[in-house]
Scaffold this motif. Structure first.
Motif, PDB file in Angstrom:
ATOM      1  N   LEU A  88       0.828  -1.209   0.000  1.00  0.00           N
ATOM      2  CA  LEU A  88       0.000   0.000   0.000  1.00  0.00           C
ATOM      3  C   LEU A  88       0.863   1.260   0.000  1.00  0.00           C
ATOM      4  O   LEU A  88       0.351   2.356   0.257  1.00  0.00           O
ATOM      5  N   SER A  89       2.136   1.113  -0.275  1.00  0.00           N
ATOM      6  CA  SER A  89       3.049   2.249  -0.422  1.00  0.00           C
ATOM      7  C   SER A  89       3.448   2.363  -1.884  1.00  0.00           C
ATOM      8  O   SER A  89       3.480   1.351  -2.610  1.00  0.00           O
ATOM      9  N   PRO A  90       3.766   3.565  -2.352  1.00  0.00           N
ATOM     10  CA  PRO A  90       4.222   3.703  -3.750  1.00  0.00           C
ATOM     11  C   PRO A  90       5.411   2.791  -4.013  1.00  0.00           C
ATOM     12  O   PRO A  90       6.247   2.563  -3.128  1.00  0.00           O
ATOM     13  N   ASP A  91       5.488   2.244  -5.232  1.00  0.00           N
ATOM     14  CA  ASP A  91       6.544   1.254  -5.484  1.00  0.00           C
ATOM     15  C   ASP A  91       7.949   1.821  -5.314  1.00  0.00           C
ATOM     16  O   ASP A  91       8.897   1.074  -5.086  1.00  0.00           O
ATOM     17  N   ARG A 102       9.185   1.027  -1.699  1.00  0.00           N
ATOM     18  CA  ARG A 102       9.269  -0.366  -1.242  1.00  0.00           C
ATOM     19  C   ARG A 102      10.736  -0.790  -1.077  1.00  0.00           C
ATOM     20  O   ARG A 102      11.620  -0.246  -1.748  1.00  0.00           O
ATOM     21  N   THR A 143       0.513   0.375  -8.100  1.00  0.00           N
ATOM     22  CA  THR A 143       0.822   1.607  -7.386  1.00  0.00           C
ATOM     23  C   THR A 143      -0.002   2.757  -7.957  1.00  0.00           C
ATOM     24  O   THR A 143      -0.370   2.740  -9.127  1.00  0.00           O
ATOM     25  N   THR A 157      -2.256   3.297  -2.877  1.00  0.00           N
ATOM     26  CA  THR A 157      -0.969   3.757  -2.350  1.00  0.00           C
ATOM     27  C   THR A 157      -0.980   5.241  -2.032  1.00  0.00           C
ATOM     28  O   THR A 157       0.043   5.775  -1.586  1.00  0.00           O
ATOM     29  N   LYS A 216      -4.311   3.542   5.878  1.00  0.00           N
ATOM     30  CA  LYS A 216      -3.598   2.289   5.568  1.00  0.00           C
ATOM     31  C   LYS A 216      -3.676   1.336   6.757  1.00  0.00           C
ATOM     32  O   LYS A 216      -3.921   0.135   6.603  1.00  0.00           O
TER      33      LYS A 216
END
Length: 512
Positions: free
Chosen positions: A425-428, A431, A489, A495, A502
Motif C-alpha cells: 500500500l506504499s508507492p513502489d 518499497r 501503485t 498507495t 492504511k
C-alpha cells in the motif's frame, strides 16, 4: 463307487493321506510366504493415510512412481554430503525449509510408495503448507494450503544434483553408511547396487535439461517461490519444442512466482486462475501442478488427486491468529469497499480478470514465460486423458485475486517481491530494494513477516539502521530479473492512502 483311496490297503492309505496333508501344508506355506513377501516388498503400493489432512501432507499423487527416490537414501544424503547444504543448515531435509512433524519419517510434502523398497517424491503439500510463529520462542502453527514460505526448491534440487555429480555417491557408500547406522535391510544391497547408478544418471540427466536454472546470472527461486513453467520447455515438453523447431527466448525463462495459497477452491471454480489468469479449471490447475512435481501423465494417481481436490474445495482460509482492533477494522471495511472490493471480492465485476500489464505495471517476466508454444505443448502432452487441458490461454496481464486468508499469503505480488501489505500500500518507489525471505515470525503491524529491509551498498547490503547485513537468511533483491517490486501503485491501488487509513485497511484485511 470306489475312490482312489479305497484301492489302497490301510497302511498305504494312511501314508497317502499323510502325503496329501504335507503337500497342503507346503502349498499353504508358500501362499503365506508369497503374501508376506508381497506385503513387505510390494511391487507398487502407495502408503495411504486415513485423515484428509494427512493425505494432503503425505499422500502420493503419482510423482513417486518412476520419479521416486529411495526413501532411506534421501534421508541419508544430507548427513553424508553436508558440504552441499545451505551454510549453517541442519543435516536433514529441514535444511531446505521443509516442515518436519514429530514421529513422521519424512517432512510434510513427501509421499512414500512401496516398490520392493520405499520410494519418495514431493507432492502438493511441499509448496502449499506453511508455518507462522508469533515470536522466535513460539511454537510454529502449521497451516495447510498456505504458501510454503520457508521451502527452497532451488536449493533442494541443487543439493541433489551436486550429490549426484560427486564421485563418492556410489552404491558402496550408501550400503556402508546404512550398515553403520543399523538400517540396512537384507534386500537393500541387491537393490542399491542396481538402483544407485540409475538414480545418479536420472538426477544428472534432469540437471542437464534444467541447466539454465543454475547459471550464475540466473535469479534464484529463494524460499517460498518457484519457476512454474519454464522447466517444462527443456524437460517434459522438449520433444514438442524440438519438433516445432522452437528455442525459448532467454527473456521468457524467468517466470518465477510466489507459491499461491490453495484453500477455499470451490468459489474459484470457473474463475481465471494462475497469476496471469491463463486457465479456468481447478482440476486442470491441479494436474498441471502434479506434472510440475514430476508426475508423468499415465502415472497420475487419479483417486489420490481427486481426493485432494475434494478436500481443498472446502478447506477454509486460516483465521488471523493474533488480536484484531475491531474498531479500526470497521473503519477499514469502508475503505476496502471503496477501494478494493471491485477487483478482489468473490462475485465482483473484475475478480479473476487479467489486468493488462500496461495498466498494472508489475514485473513482466512471469507473463512472458507463458507463451502460445507452451500452451500448445501442454495440450499435446495431456491429449487423450479425461483430464486433458482445454482451458489454458495466453493473456496480456495479471489476475485480480480473491483476498481470503490474505494475511497468510505474504510476501505479495505474483513474484513475492513486496514483503508486507504495508509496503504494497506504499508507492513502489518506497518499497524495500531487498529483504530477507524464509522468515516465519509474523509482523502484525505491517501484515507480513519480520524481515530485515535492506539497501544495497557496494557488494553488500545495509539494514535500516545503517549496519552491514550479516544475517543468516537469503535475500530477495528486487533488481534481479523477475524480481522487481514495481506496479500495483497509484490511487487506483490505494498507495495514496494516509498512514491512518492504511492502518485501518490492513486491520480489516486481517479479517478476510
Amino acid at each position: 463307487m470306489m475312490t482312489r483311496l479305497d484301492r489302497y490297503p490301510p497302511p498305504e492309505t494312511r501314508l497317502f493321506a499323510q502325503k496329501l496333508r504335507n503337500r497342503g501344508v507346503v502349498i499353504l506355506g508358500l501362499w503365506g510366504l508369497a503374501a508376506l513377501i508381497l506385503y513387505t516388498f510390494p511391487p507398487d503400493r502407495p502408503v495411504e493415510r486415513d485423515s484428509e489432512v494427512d493425505h494432503f501432507y503425505y499422500g502420493s499423487i503419482g510423482s513417486d512412481r518412476t520419479g521416486g527416490l529411495p526413501t532411506k537414501v534421501l534421508l541419508l544424503l544430507p548427513e553424508l554430503f553436508p558440504e552441499y547444504l545451505p551454510e549453517g543448515a541442519p543435516h536433514d531435509l529441514t535444511a531446505f525449509g521443509f516442515i518436519q512433524q514429530k514421529d513422521e519419517r519424512l517432512p510434510i510434502g513427501f509421499s512414500i510408495r512401496r516398490q520392493i523398497i520405499d520410494r519418495t517424491q514431493i507432492n502438493c503439500a511441499a509448496c502449499h503448507t506453511g508455518i507462522v510463529r508469533e515470536s522466535a520462542d513460539s511454537a510454529p502453527m502449521i497451516l495447510p494450503g498456505m504458501p510454503a514460505i520457508t521451502v527452497d526448491l532451488h536449493s533442494f534440487y541443487r543439493f541433489l544434483f551436486d550429490v549426484a555429480a560427486d564421485d563418492r555417491f556410489t552404491a558402496r557408500t550408501i550400503i556402508d553408511a546404512l550398515d553403520d547406522r543399523g538400517t540396512l535391510g537384507w534386500v537393500d544391497p541387491v537393490v542399491y547396487r542396481v538402483g544407485i547408478p540409475i538414480m545418479r544418471d536420472a538426477l544428472l540427466g534432469r540437471e542437464l535439461r534444467n541447466a539454465f536454472l543454475f547459471q550464475p546470472t540466473y535469479t534464484p527461486f529463494l524460499p517460498g517461490r518457484v519457476n512454474t513453467f519454464d522447466t517444462f520447455k527443456g524437460d517434459q515438453f522438449r520433444d514438442f519444442y524440438a519438433a516445432e523447431g522452437v528455442t525459448p527466448d532467454p527473456d521468457e525463462m524467468f517466470g518465477i512466482v510466489d507459491f499461491p495459497a490453495v484453500w477455499n477452491q470451490a468459489p474459484r471454480e470457473g474463475m481465471w486462475l494462475h497469476w496471469d489468469a491463463n486457465q479456468s479449471s481447478v482440476r486442470e490447475r491441479n494436474f498441471s501442478a502434479a506434472i510440475g512435481a514430476g508426475t508423468l501423465p499415465h502415472e497420475m494417481d487419479i483417486d489420490a488427486l481427486l481426493r485432494v481436490e475434494a478436500w481443498l474445495r472446502d478447506l477454509p482460509p486460516p483465521q488471523y491468529p493474533f488480536a484484531i482492533d475491531e474498531t479500526l477494522a470497521e473503519k477499514g471495511a469502508g475503505i476496502y469497499a471503496a477501494r478494493c472490493a471491485d477487483c478482489h471480492d468473490f462475485g465482483s465485476p473484475l475478480i479473476g480478470q487479467a489486468i493488462p500489464l500496461a495498466d498494472i505495471g508489475t514485473d513482466p517476466y512471469r507473463l512472458w514465460s507463458y507463451t502460445d508454444t507452451l500452451r500448445r505443448a501442454q495440450i499435446d502432452y495431456t491429449s487423450g486423458y479425461f483430464w486433458e487441458f482445454q482451458t489454458f490461454r495466453v493473456t496480456d496481464g495479471y489476475a485480480t485475486q480473491p483476498l481470503d486468508g490474505i494475511w497468510a499469503r505474504a510476501p505479495y505480488l505474483h513474484n513475492g517481491a513486496v514483503p508486507s501489505m504495508w509496503d504494497l500500500l506504499s508507492p513502489d518507489t518506497d518499497r524495500p530494494v531487498a529483504f530477507e525471505v524464509g522468515v516465519d515470525i509474523y509482523d502484525q503491524q505491517r501484515m507480513g513477516f519480520q524481515t530485515a529491509r535492506l539497501t544495497p551498498t557496494g557488494d553488500g547490503f545495509v539494514t535500516e539502521g545503517g549496519d552491514a547485513y550479516t544475517g543468516p537468511n537469503q535475500l530477495l533483491d528486487t533488481r534481479l530479473k523477475g524480481n522487481p517490486a514495481t506496479g500495483h501503485t497509484g490511487p487506483r491501488y490505494g498507495t495514496d492512502l494516509d498512514h491512518a487509513d492504511k492502518r485501518a485497511l490492513i486491520e480489516y484485511l486481517k479479517t478476510k
